[in-house]
Design a protein around this motif. Structure first.
Motif, mmCIF file in Angstrom:
data_model
loop_
_atom_site.group_PDB
_atom_site.id
_atom_site.type_symbol
_atom_site.label_atom_id
_atom_site.label_comp_id
_atom_site.label_asym_id
_atom_site.label_seq_id
_atom_site.Cartn_x
_atom_site.Cartn_y
_atom_site.Cartn_z
ATOM 1 N N PHE A 84 0.552 -1.233 0.190
ATOM 2 C CA PHE A 84 0.430 -0.223 -0.064
ATOM 3 C C PHE A 84 1.038 1.005 -0.166
ATOM 4 O O PHE A 84 0.318 2.540 -0.787
ATOM 5 C CB PHE A 84 -0.339 0.258 1.285
ATOM 6 N N ARG A 85 2.263 0.729 0.773
ATOM 7 C CA ARG A 85 2.912 2.611 1.222
ATOM 8 C C ARG A 85 3.683 2.847 -0.606
ATOM 9 O O ARG A 85 4.156 3.210 -0.219
ATOM 10 C CB ARG A 85 4.226 2.560 1.750
ATOM 11 N N ARG A 86 3.311 1.669 -1.400
ATOM 12 C CA ARG A 86 3.656 1.785 -3.059
ATOM 13 C C ARG A 86 3.183 3.232 -3.559
ATOM 14 O O ARG A 86 3.053 3.498 -4.516
ATOM 15 C CB ARG A 86 4.512 1.119 -3.390
ATOM 16 N N LEU A 87 1.841 2.950 -3.172
ATOM 17 C CA LEU A 87 0.437 3.958 -4.093
ATOM 18 C C LEU A 87 0.474 5.709 -3.587
ATOM 19 O O LEU A 87 1.110 5.550 -2.381
ATOM 20 C CB LEU A 87 -0.610 3.199 -3.400
ATOM 21 N N TYR A 88 0.701 5.940 -4.780
ATOM 22 C CA TYR A 88 -0.084 7.319 -3.901
ATOM 23 C C TYR A 88 -1.849 7.594 -3.842
ATOM 24 O O TYR A 88 -2.035 7.305 -3.989
ATOM 25 C CB TYR A 88 0.263 8.375 -5.383
ATOM 26 N N LEU A 89 -1.581 8.319 -2.878
ATOM 27 C CA LEU A 89 -2.935 8.569 -2.687
ATOM 28 C C LEU A 89 -2.859 10.398 -2.175
ATOM 29 O O LEU A 89 -2.437 10.866 -1.727
ATOM 30 C CB LEU A 89 -3.257 8.474 -0.709
ATOM 31 N N ASP A 90 -4.190 10.592 -2.659
ATOM 32 C CA ASP A 90 -4.719 11.918 -2.080
ATOM 33 C C ASP A 90 -4.923 12.382 -1.074
ATOM 34 O O ASP A 90 -5.536 11.671 -0.172
ATOM 35 C CB ASP A 90 -5.544 12.686 -3.333
ATOM 36 N N THR A 91 -5.240 13.681 -0.148
ATOM 37 C CA THR A 91 -5.119 13.961 0.842
ATOM 38 C C THR A 91 -7.360 14.369 1.293
ATOM 39 O O THR A 91 -7.255 14.961 2.355
ATOM 40 C CB THR A 91 -4.599 15.348 1.471
ATOM 41 N N LEU A 92 -8.096 14.281 0.502
ATOM 42 C CA LEU A 92 -9.189 14.494 0.317
ATOM 43 C C LEU A 92 -9.891 13.573 1.213
ATOM 44 O O LEU A 92 -10.395 13.239 0.839
ATOM 45 C CB LEU A 92 -9.217 14.681 -1.090
ATOM 46 N N VAL A 93 -9.891 13.886 2.956
ATOM 47 C CA VAL A 93 -10.324 12.863 3.763
ATOM 48 C C VAL A 93 -11.443 13.557 4.235
ATOM 49 O O VAL A 93 -11.539 12.568 5.348
ATOM 50 C CB VAL A 93 -9.741 11.341 4.102
ATOM 51 N N HIS A 94 -11.399 14.849 4.274
ATOM 52 C CA HIS A 94 -12.353 15.496 4.956
ATOM 53 C C HIS A 94 -12.666 15.557 6.258
ATOM 54 O O HIS A 94 -13.375 15.978 7.572
ATOM 55 C CB HIS A 94 -13.856 15.063 4.615
ATOM 56 N N GLN B 52 -8.697 11.356 10.152
ATOM 57 C CA GLN B 52 -8.649 10.684 9.165
ATOM 58 C C GLN B 52 -7.511 10.790 8.172
ATOM 59 O O GLN B 52 -7.182 10.017 7.500
ATOM 60 C CB GLN B 52 -10.253 11.284 8.043
ATOM 61 N N LEU B 53 -7.192 12.162 8.490
ATOM 62 C CA LEU B 53 -6.344 12.548 7.585
ATOM 63 C C LEU B 53 -4.670 11.419 8.582
ATOM 64 O O LEU B 53 -3.949 10.929 8.044
ATOM 65 C CB LEU B 53 -5.909 13.497 7.526
ATOM 66 N N ARG B 54 -4.574 12.009 9.627
ATOM 67 C CA ARG B 54 -4.158 11.219 10.233
ATOM 68 C C ARG B 54 -3.735 9.355 10.694
ATOM 69 O O ARG B 54 -2.482 9.176 10.833
ATOM 70 C CB ARG B 54 -4.205 11.830 12.342
ATOM 71 N N LEU B 55 -4.933 9.233 10.007
ATOM 72 C CA LEU B 55 -4.777 7.431 10.067
ATOM 73 C C LEU B 55 -4.448 7.378 8.293
ATOM 74 O O LEU B 55 -3.693 6.257 8.500
ATOM 75 C CB LEU B 55 -6.629 7.275 9.603
ATOM 76 N N LEU B 56 -4.627 8.239 7.686
ATOM 77 C CA LEU B 56 -3.910 8.371 6.769
ATOM 78 C C LEU B 56 -2.265 8.301 6.306
ATOM 79 O O LEU B 56 -1.713 7.153 6.041
ATOM 80 C CB LEU B 56 -4.491 9.166 5.005
ATOM 81 N N ILE C 158 -0.319 13.475 -1.514
ATOM 82 C CA ILE C 158 -0.537 14.252 -2.653
ATOM 83 C C ILE C 158 -1.707 14.984 -2.091
ATOM 84 O O ILE C 158 -2.932 15.005 -1.901
ATOM 85 C CB ILE C 158 -0.199 14.168 -4.241
ATOM 86 N N ALA C 159 -1.939 16.468 -2.308
ATOM 87 C CA ALA C 159 -2.968 17.291 -1.633
ATOM 88 C C ALA C 159 -4.265 17.197 -3.692
ATOM 89 O O ALA C 159 -3.686 17.417 -4.845
ATOM 90 C CB ALA C 159 -2.505 18.972 -1.170
ATOM 91 N N GLY C 160 -5.406 17.227 -3.003
ATOM 92 C CA GLY C 160 -6.664 16.707 -4.408
ATOM 93 C C GLY C 160 -7.682 18.047 -3.379
ATOM 94 O O GLY C 160 -8.114 17.914 -2.330
ATOM 95 N N SER C 161 -8.579 18.513 -4.302
ATOM 96 C CA SER C 161 -9.432 19.493 -3.578
ATOM 97 C C SER C 161 -10.858 18.880 -4.459
ATOM 98 O O SER C 161 -11.695 19.574 -3.815
ATOM 99 C CB SER C 161 -9.027 20.400 -4.570
ATOM 100 N N ASP C 162 -11.007 17.846 -5.578
ATOM 101 C CA ASP C 162 -12.002 17.123 -6.325
ATOM 102 C C ASP C 162 -12.616 18.512 -6.835
ATOM 103 O O ASP C 162 -13.667 18.542 -6.610
ATOM 104 C CB ASP C 162 -12.919 17.262 -5.140
ATOM 105 N N ALA D 251 -3.255 18.494 10.908
ATOM 106 C CA ALA D 251 -3.354 17.118 10.599
ATOM 107 C C ALA D 251 -1.391 17.015 10.417
ATOM 108 O O ALA D 251 -0.810 16.091 10.575
ATOM 109 C CB ALA D 251 -3.100 16.645 9.060
ATOM 110 N N GLY D 252 -1.134 17.922 10.460
ATOM 111 C CA GLY D 252 1.109 18.547 10.148
ATOM 112 C C GLY D 252 1.436 18.490 9.309
ATOM 113 O O GLY D 252 2.086 17.805 9.520
ATOM 114 N N LEU D 253 1.072 18.175 7.923
ATOM 115 C CA LEU D 253 1.046 18.185 6.889
ATOM 116 C C LEU D 253 1.689 19.346 6.258
ATOM 117 O O LEU D 253 1.761 20.730 6.161
ATOM 118 C CB LEU D 253 0.279 17.046 5.889
ATOM 119 N N ASP D 254 2.966 18.536 5.613
ATOM 120 C CA ASP D 254 4.376 19.862 4.930
ATOM 121 C C ASP D 254 3.314 19.946 3.818
ATOM 122 O O ASP D 254 4.420 19.328 3.349
ATOM 123 C CB ASP D 254 5.230 19.129 5.154
ATOM 124 N N PRO D 255 3.163 21.590 3.287
ATOM 125 C CA PRO D 255 2.909 21.554 2.774
ATOM 126 C C PRO D 255 4.562 21.444 0.752
ATOM 127 O O PRO D 255 4.003 21.113 0.162
ATOM 128 C CB PRO D 255 2.722 23.117 2.172
#
Length: 328
Positions: free
Chosen positions: A246-256, A260-264, A274-278, A295-299
């Motif tokens: 799973f760690r080889r996949l890219y995931l966007d951060t759109l979890v609301h 949920q971001l901390r779990l991700l 990577i950031a996403g807006s939809d 969530a402490g994520l660095d831009p």
């Protein structure tokens, strides 16, 4: 930051062959009889796309067709539609001063034509990759023809964005549950196919992103790991634990949500978030910077992840164009 999950449709592509036609009534867009709570300009106006990106803290957007514009039929109309969509998206990208990178739309119901179109898109600098659904009818991403599309993308160095389609299912016909539950489950099923189907073992260079934070998959990895250890039919095509793959996949951060971001962040690779807006849909995030900051994520790290996902072609397009360029 770079928004890897933004959508746009030109007005002349509202009628999707074999799909549901988008219609405008009293200024609002309807998908069949379902109101999308959007104006036509929200979907079609490049200036709205760029203005909204800037307002949300993005200086570049990776733009793809929304799933309502995937042409999945098996006739020439689907080919013509995708070519017309891609031409319009390419023109938008070329005119956006380095603030837009394109992901192409393919006629997946015609695999030969889809692969030919993929080759053609790879020859054009403004296209960094493609956007695809999580399945084609009942065919998974680890089955042909979808697997052959992933092989082609990997061979050409094109990235792949997987977006759910809000498909109908039992128990989902109320309270927008086709989206609220159906989309996360579709995405998790697609991730399960890619991991357990051995796609990443076959295609180690494939750069593939699953939107909405991987849907329900992050919460299921413990169960998948247990199944991998307990059953030979689960681990037959995957050499690593699912949680490791799973760690080889890219995931966007759109979890609301911050939790949920901390779990991700606990289960994903920091380098692949990577950031996403939809944009411009109602299930998008109007203030993504708030959740990311909480969530402490660095831009800067999210920007680096986006550039890695886009690859050399997409990164060069952002950095080489004139206009306001994202430097983190």
């Amino acid at each position: 930051m770079i928004d890897v999950h933004a959508h746009w449709i030109p007005a002349h592509c509202f009628e999707v062959p074999g799909g549901v036609t988008l219609r405008v009534r009293d200024g609002e867009v309807f998908y069949g009889d379902v109101p999308l709570q959007l104006s036509a300009g929200d979907l079609t106006d490049p200036e709205v796309l760029l203005e909204q990106a800037a307002a949300r803290g993005f200086t570049a957007s990776v733009v793809s067709a929304p799933p309502i514009s995937f042409a999945l039929g098996s006739d020439s109309a689907a080919v013509e539609y995708c070519a017309r969509y891609n031409e319009s998206l390419g023109a938008l990208t070329r005119n956006a001063g380095g603030r837009v990178v394109a992901l192409g739309n393919l006629p997946l119901g015609l695999p030969g034509e889809a692969l030919a179109m993929l080759d053609e898109l790879a020859s054009r600098g403004e296209f960094a990759g493609i956007a695809i659904p999580p399945m084609l009818g009942r065919l998974r991403l680890d089955q042909d023809p979808m697997r052959s599309i992933l092989r082609g993308a990997s061979r050409l160095g094109m990235c792949v964005l997987v977006h759910p389609m809000q498909l109908p299912g039992p128990g989902l016909g109320h309270h927008y549950m086709q989206n609220l539950l159906g989309n996360p489950v579709e995405t998790a099923a697609a991730i399960g196919a890619v991991l357990l189907g051995g796609v990443l073992d076959e295609l180690p260079d494939l750069r593939i992103c699953f939107v909405h934070g991987g849907g329900a998959a992050p919460a299921l990895l413990g169960r998948w790991d247990h199944g991998w250890r307990a059953r030979a039919d689960v681990r037959g095509d995957l050499t690593d634990l699912p949680s490791q793959a799973f760690r080889r996949l890219y995931l966007d951060t759109l979890v609301h949500g911050v939790d949920q971001l901390r779990l991700l962040t606990a289960v994903a690779s920091d380098a692949h978030l990577i950031a996403g807006s939809d944009h411009p849909f109602d299930m998008g995030d109007r203030d993504p910077a708030f959740h990311l900051r909480e969530a402490g994520l660095d831009p800067g790290g999210l920007r680096a992840g986006a550039l890695n996902f886009l690859g050399e072609r997409g990164a060069a397009w952002i950095n080489d164009q004139k206009g306001p360029i994202d430097h983190g």
